[in-house]
Motif scaffolding. Structure first.
Motif, mmCIF file in Angstrom:
data_model
loop_
_atom_site.group_PDB
_atom_site.id
_atom_site.type_symbol
_atom_site.label_atom_id
_atom_site.label_comp_id
_atom_site.label_asym_id
_atom_site.label_seq_id
_atom_site.Cartn_x
_atom_site.Cartn_y
_atom_site.Cartn_z
ATOM 1 N N HIS A 40 0.815 -1.212 0.000
ATOM 2 C CA HIS A 40 0.000 0.000 0.000
ATOM 3 C C HIS A 40 0.844 1.255 0.000
ATOM 4 O O HIS A 40 0.478 2.250 -0.567
ATOM 5 N N SER A 41 1.988 1.219 0.636
ATOM 6 C CA SER A 41 2.812 2.414 0.695
ATOM 7 C C SER A 41 3.505 2.694 -0.629
ATOM 8 O O SER A 41 3.831 3.825 -0.933
ATOM 9 N N SER A 42 3.766 1.660 -1.452
ATOM 10 C CA SER A 42 4.422 1.888 -2.741
ATOM 11 C C SER A 42 3.446 2.410 -3.795
ATOM 12 O O SER A 42 3.855 2.972 -4.793
ATOM 13 N N GLU A 43 2.173 2.243 -3.627
ATOM 14 C CA GLU A 43 1.177 2.745 -4.598
ATOM 15 C C GLU A 43 0.961 4.233 -4.379
ATOM 16 O O GLU A 43 0.884 4.705 -3.256
ATOM 17 N N GLN A 44 0.881 4.948 -5.479
ATOM 18 C CA GLN A 44 0.633 6.387 -5.441
ATOM 19 C C GLN A 44 -0.857 6.616 -5.256
ATOM 20 O O GLN A 44 -1.668 5.939 -5.888
ATOM 21 N N PRO A 45 -1.216 7.555 -4.458
ATOM 22 C CA PRO A 45 -2.652 7.851 -4.344
ATOM 23 C C PRO A 45 -3.127 8.489 -5.660
ATOM 24 O O PRO A 45 -2.406 9.247 -6.291
ATOM 25 N N THR A 46 -4.289 8.122 -6.100
ATOM 26 C CA THR A 46 -4.829 8.674 -7.351
ATOM 27 C C THR A 46 -5.252 10.119 -7.120
ATOM 28 O O THR A 46 -5.916 10.441 -6.148
ATOM 29 N N THR A 47 -4.818 10.956 -8.078
ATOM 30 C CA THR A 47 -5.188 12.362 -7.960
ATOM 31 C C THR A 47 -6.173 12.686 -9.072
ATOM 32 O O THR A 47 -6.005 12.269 -10.211
ATOM 33 N N ARG A 48 -7.152 13.408 -8.737
ATOM 34 C CA ARG A 48 -8.157 13.834 -9.719
ATOM 35 C C ARG A 48 -7.773 15.214 -10.199
ATOM 36 O O ARG A 48 -7.512 16.112 -9.420
ATOM 37 N N ARG A 49 -7.724 15.341 -11.522
ATOM 38 C CA ARG A 49 -7.444 16.649 -12.082
ATOM 39 C C ARG A 49 -8.761 17.358 -12.244
ATOM 40 O O ARG A 49 -9.619 16.923 -12.992
ATOM 41 N N GLU A 50 -8.921 18.404 -11.575
ATOM 42 C CA GLU A 50 -10.158 19.149 -11.653
ATOM 43 C C GLU A 50 -9.918 20.428 -12.429
ATOM 44 O O GLU A 50 -8.824 20.969 -12.452
ATOM 45 N N MET A 51 -10.974 20.877 -13.095
ATOM 46 C CA MET A 51 -10.902 22.093 -13.886
ATOM 47 C C MET A 51 -11.100 23.286 -12.965
ATOM 48 O O MET A 51 -12.029 23.314 -12.155
ATOM 49 N N SER A 52 -10.243 24.259 -13.129
ATOM 50 C CA SER A 52 -10.394 25.464 -12.325
ATOM 51 C C SER A 52 -11.497 26.333 -12.914
ATOM 52 O O SER A 52 -11.925 26.143 -14.057
ATOM 53 N N ARG A 53 -11.935 27.286 -12.169
ATOM 54 C CA ARG A 53 -12.955 28.210 -12.688
ATOM 55 C C ARG A 53 -12.437 28.952 -13.911
ATOM 56 O O ARG A 53 -13.151 29.178 -14.867
ATOM 57 N N ARG A 54 -11.186 29.343 -13.850
ATOM 58 C CA ARG A 54 -10.588 30.092 -14.955
ATOM 59 C C ARG A 54 -10.587 29.251 -16.239
ATOM 60 O O ARG A 54 -10.934 29.734 -17.302
ATOM 61 N N GLN A 55 -10.213 27.974 -16.129
ATOM 62 C CA GLN A 55 -10.226 27.093 -17.302
ATOM 63 C C GLN A 55 -11.647 26.908 -17.813
ATOM 64 O O GLN A 55 -11.891 26.937 -19.014
ATOM 65 N N PHE A 56 -12.573 26.688 -16.917
ATOM 66 C CA PHE A 56 -13.966 26.514 -17.325
ATOM 67 C C PHE A 56 -14.471 27.740 -18.077
ATOM 68 O O PHE A 56 -15.083 27.631 -19.144
ATOM 69 N N LEU A 57 -14.214 28.920 -17.530
ATOM 70 C CA LEU A 57 -14.660 30.142 -18.201
ATOM 71 C C LEU A 57 -13.970 30.333 -19.549
ATOM 72 O O LEU A 57 -14.585 30.767 -20.517
ATOM 73 N N SER A 58 -12.688 29.987 -19.626
ATOM 74 C CA SER A 58 -11.966 30.092 -20.906
ATOM 75 C C SER A 58 -12.586 29.171 -21.949
ATOM 76 O O SER A 58 -12.815 29.561 -23.085
ATOM 77 N N TYR A 59 -12.845 27.911 -21.566
ATOM 78 C CA TYR A 59 -13.454 26.965 -22.505
ATOM 79 C C TYR A 59 -14.864 27.400 -22.899
ATOM 80 O O TYR A 59 -15.249 27.332 -24.061
ATOM 81 N N ALA A 60 -15.638 27.825 -21.937
ATOM 82 C CA ALA A 60 -17.018 28.247 -22.218
ATOM 83 C C ALA A 60 -17.029 29.467 -23.130
ATOM 84 O O ALA A 60 -17.789 29.530 -24.104
ATOM 85 N N LEU A 61 -16.184 30.450 -22.835
ATOM 86 C CA LEU A 61 -16.124 31.649 -23.660
ATOM 87 C C LEU A 61 -15.597 31.333 -25.065
ATOM 88 O O LEU A 61 -16.130 31.817 -26.064
ATOM 89 N N GLY A 62 -14.579 30.490 -25.151
ATOM 90 C CA GLY A 62 -14.036 30.089 -26.461
ATOM 91 C C GLY A 62 -15.064 29.330 -27.286
ATOM 92 O O GLY A 62 -15.224 29.563 -28.486
ATOM 93 N N GLY A 63 -15.772 28.396 -26.663
ATOM 94 C CA GLY A 63 -16.803 27.636 -27.370
ATOM 95 C C GLY A 63 -17.939 28.522 -27.851
ATOM 96 O O GLY A 63 -18.429 28.385 -28.975
ATOM 97 N N THR A 64 -18.380 29.435 -26.988
ATOM 98 C CA THR A 64 -19.451 30.361 -27.367
ATOM 99 C C THR A 64 -19.017 31.258 -28.513
ATOM 100 O O THR A 64 -19.760 31.490 -29.456
ATOM 101 N N THR A 65 -17.777 31.759 -28.453
ATOM 102 C CA THR A 65 -17.254 32.608 -29.529
ATOM 103 C C THR A 65 -17.184 31.836 -30.844
ATOM 104 O O THR A 65 -17.570 32.346 -31.898
ATOM 105 N N ALA A 66 -16.696 30.602 -30.812
ATOM 106 C CA ALA A 66 -16.612 29.775 -32.021
ATOM 107 C C ALA A 66 -18.005 29.526 -32.601
ATOM 108 O O ALA A 66 -18.213 29.599 -33.824
#
Length: 180
Positions: free
Chosen positions: A8-34
């Protein structure tokens, strides 16, 4: 138990990559603009390309005159065609010199001089009897449209068909009655 701890100690704990608010707004704004840009651009592209995709009346013939009115002497006849230039539609008036040859076959010549595009007339100058004459630069042609002076090529002729006693004219083509 030691082995279990090591496992158990040799296994890495799984990390979840979460989207930040800034990334979400960038993607949403870019998609809407496109999406909005596509909404504006696609109709403009269709508007520009649409005339190219429309069928043309390449083989259309226009009824001009009764065949019985055609003689061996060239006569000028005016007729109208419907023309579409991109998005602009108009009815334009054209002219043709229509006559019969020695064998009695009907043919039609364009009145546009092959030198600089002026209009030729039949028997318009006494120096050149029984010829088409261009007043702009004194080009002249035989009855069949053969160039005699100034003009580099013979007069063009119209495609022609005779149907139900009427002469129909089509597109202009190089003269078939004379050799260069």
């Amino acid at each position: 138990m030691n082995d279990a701890k090591h496992k158990h100690s040799s296994e890495q704990p799984t990390t979840r990559r979460e989207m930040s608010r800034r990334q979400f707004l960038s993607y949403a704004l870019g998609g809407t603009t496109a999406f909005m840009a596509a909404g504006v651009t696609i109709p403009m592209i269709r508007f520009a390309v649409d005339p190219i995709l429309q069928p043309t009346g390449a083989g259309d013939f226009v009824k001009v005159v009764e065949e019985s009115k055609i003689t061996n002497e060239p006569k000028s006849f005016k007729f109208q065609i419907h023309q579409v230039d991109g998005w602009y539609e108009s009815d334009i008036e054209l002219e043709a010199w229509i006559m019969k040859d020695e064998k009695g076959a009907v043919y039609a010549l364009s009145p546009v001089c092959k030198h600089l595009g002026c209009t030729v007339n039949w028997n318009a100058d006494t120096r050149y009897p029984n010829q088409f004459f261009c007043p702009c630069h004194e080009a002249h042609y035989t009855k069949e449209g053969k160039n005699l002076a100034v003009a580099p090529l013979p007069l063009d002729e119209y495609k022609i068909k005779i149907e139900s006693g009427f002469v129909y004219l089509g597109k202009v083509q190089p003269n078939q009655h004379v050799t260069k």
